[in-house]
Design a protein around this motif. Structure first.
Motif, PDB file in Angstrom:
ATOM      1  N   PRO A   1       0.830  -1.206   0.000  1.00 55.72           N
ATOM      2  CA  PRO A   1       0.000   0.000   0.000  1.00 55.72           C
ATOM      3  C   PRO A   1       0.871   1.266   0.000  1.00 55.72           C
ATOM      4  O   PRO A   1       1.986   1.263   0.531  1.00 55.72           O
TER       5      PRO A   1
ATOM      6  N   PHE B   1      -2.761   3.898   2.980  1.00 57.95           N
ATOM      7  CA  PHE B   1      -2.730   3.363   4.343  1.00 57.95           C
ATOM      8  C   PHE B   1      -3.277   4.393   5.331  1.00 57.95           C
ATOM      9  O   PHE B   1      -4.014   4.043   6.265  1.00 57.95           O
TER      10      PHE B   1
ATOM     11  N   ARG C   1      -5.568   6.672   4.650  1.00 58.19           N
ATOM     12  CA  ARG C   1      -7.029   6.658   4.466  1.00 58.19           C
ATOM     13  C   ARG C   1      -7.643   5.438   5.150  1.00 58.19           C
ATOM     14  O   ARG C   1      -8.700   5.534   5.763  1.00 58.19           O
ATOM     15  N   PHE C   2      -6.974   4.289   5.057  1.00 59.07           N
ATOM     16  CA  PHE C   2      -7.448   3.076   5.718  1.00 59.07           C
ATOM     17  C   PHE C   2      -7.580   3.316   7.222  1.00 59.07           C
ATOM     18  O   PHE C   2      -8.591   2.983   7.837  1.00 59.07           O
ATOM     19  N   ARG C   3      -6.541   3.896   7.827  1.00 62.08           N
ATOM     20  CA  ARG C   3      -6.553   4.135   9.281  1.00 62.08           C
ATOM     21  C   ARG C   3      -7.611   5.163   9.677  1.00 62.08           C
ATOM     22  O   ARG C   3      -8.152   5.095  10.775  1.00 62.08           O
TER      23      ARG C   3
ATOM     24  N   VAL D   1     -13.555  -5.992   9.596  1.00 61.55           N
ATOM     25  CA  VAL D   1     -13.152  -5.508   8.276  1.00 61.55           C
ATOM     26  C   VAL D   1     -12.825  -6.733   7.436  1.00 61.55           C
ATOM     27  O   VAL D   1     -12.090  -7.621   7.892  1.00 61.55           O
TER      28      VAL D   1
ATOM     29  N   MET E   1     -11.072  -8.033   3.937  1.00 60.70           N
ATOM     30  CA  MET E   1     -10.099  -7.604   2.935  1.00 60.70           C
ATOM     31  C   MET E   1     -10.119  -8.605   1.787  1.00 60.70           C
ATOM     32  O   MET E   1      -9.762  -9.779   1.971  1.00 60.70           O
TER      33      MET E   1
ATOM     34  N   LYS F   1     -10.280  -2.578  12.159  1.00 61.40           N
ATOM     35  CA  LYS F   1      -9.196  -1.993  11.359  1.00 61.40           C
ATOM     36  C   LYS F   1      -7.923  -1.909  12.192  1.00 61.40           C
ATOM     37  O   LYS F   1      -6.824  -2.061  11.669  1.00 61.40           O
TER      38      LYS F   1
ATOM     39  N   ARG G   1     -10.553  -3.096   0.872  1.00 58.99           N
ATOM     40  CA  ARG G   1     -11.225  -3.104   2.180  1.00 58.99           C
ATOM     41  C   ARG G   1     -12.730  -3.102   1.940  1.00 58.99           C
ATOM     42  O   ARG G   1     -13.246  -2.339   1.128  1.00 58.99           O
TER      43      ARG G   1
END
Length: 151
Positions: free
Chosen positions: A12, A17, A19-21, A29, A31, A102, A132
């Motif tokens: 990533p 990453f 934005r994921f957090r 979640v 994946m 997450k 995700r």
């Protein structure tokens, strides 16, 4: 297995990453993983293995961390044909991994044991997609989530 060179997506980006957090919601979640292996793994130290063998090493070494953090494999399959979509996107493996949150996924990526194991994934993978997803419960209609599950 398709090609021997990596021109695809393997890790990533910092932006993705981040934005994921930032996506903070309660619950698990999922994946979705789509993986294409290199014919020959590309280890920096000259280790000789196929991409599939290297990915197997990654799974063996990272699996205990995944399990310890509450992860589980929800589904796995071997893609056979791209019926709709770019024919160039051929995948050797597809699976859905579930993390309890997450934060559990982030903890896995930061775990020292996982960080050692990930070298096998990087050597094995020519291209991948990691998507995700928020898990849902199928509704009564095809293509719909149950009424109580829609957000």
């Amino acid at each position: 297995m398709t090609d021997d060179t990596s021109t695809g997506y393997i890790d990533p980006t910092r932006e993705a990453f981040a934005r994921f957090r930032e996506m903070d919601r309660p619950g698990p979640v999922h994946m979705l993983n789509l993986v294409r292996f290199r014919e020959q793994a590309a280890y920096d130290d000259g280790t000789v293995a196929t991409g599939a063998e290297a990915y197997s090493s990654y799974a063996r070494e990272s699996g205990p961390v995944f399990k310890r953090l509450g992860g589980r494999q929800v589904w796995i399959g071997k893609p056979e044909l791209m019926l709709i979509g770019p024919q160039s996107e051929a995948w050797d493996m597809a699976f859905i991994a579930e993390y309890p949150s997450k934060d559990a996924f982030v903890a896995m990526l930061r775990d020292p044991e996982y960080r050692k194991a990930v070298r096998h994934r990087q050597a094995a993978v020519a291209d991948s997609r990691l998507i995700r997803m928020e898990p849902g419960i199928p509704g009564t209609r095809f293509g719909a989530m149950s009424e109580g599950d829609q957000r």
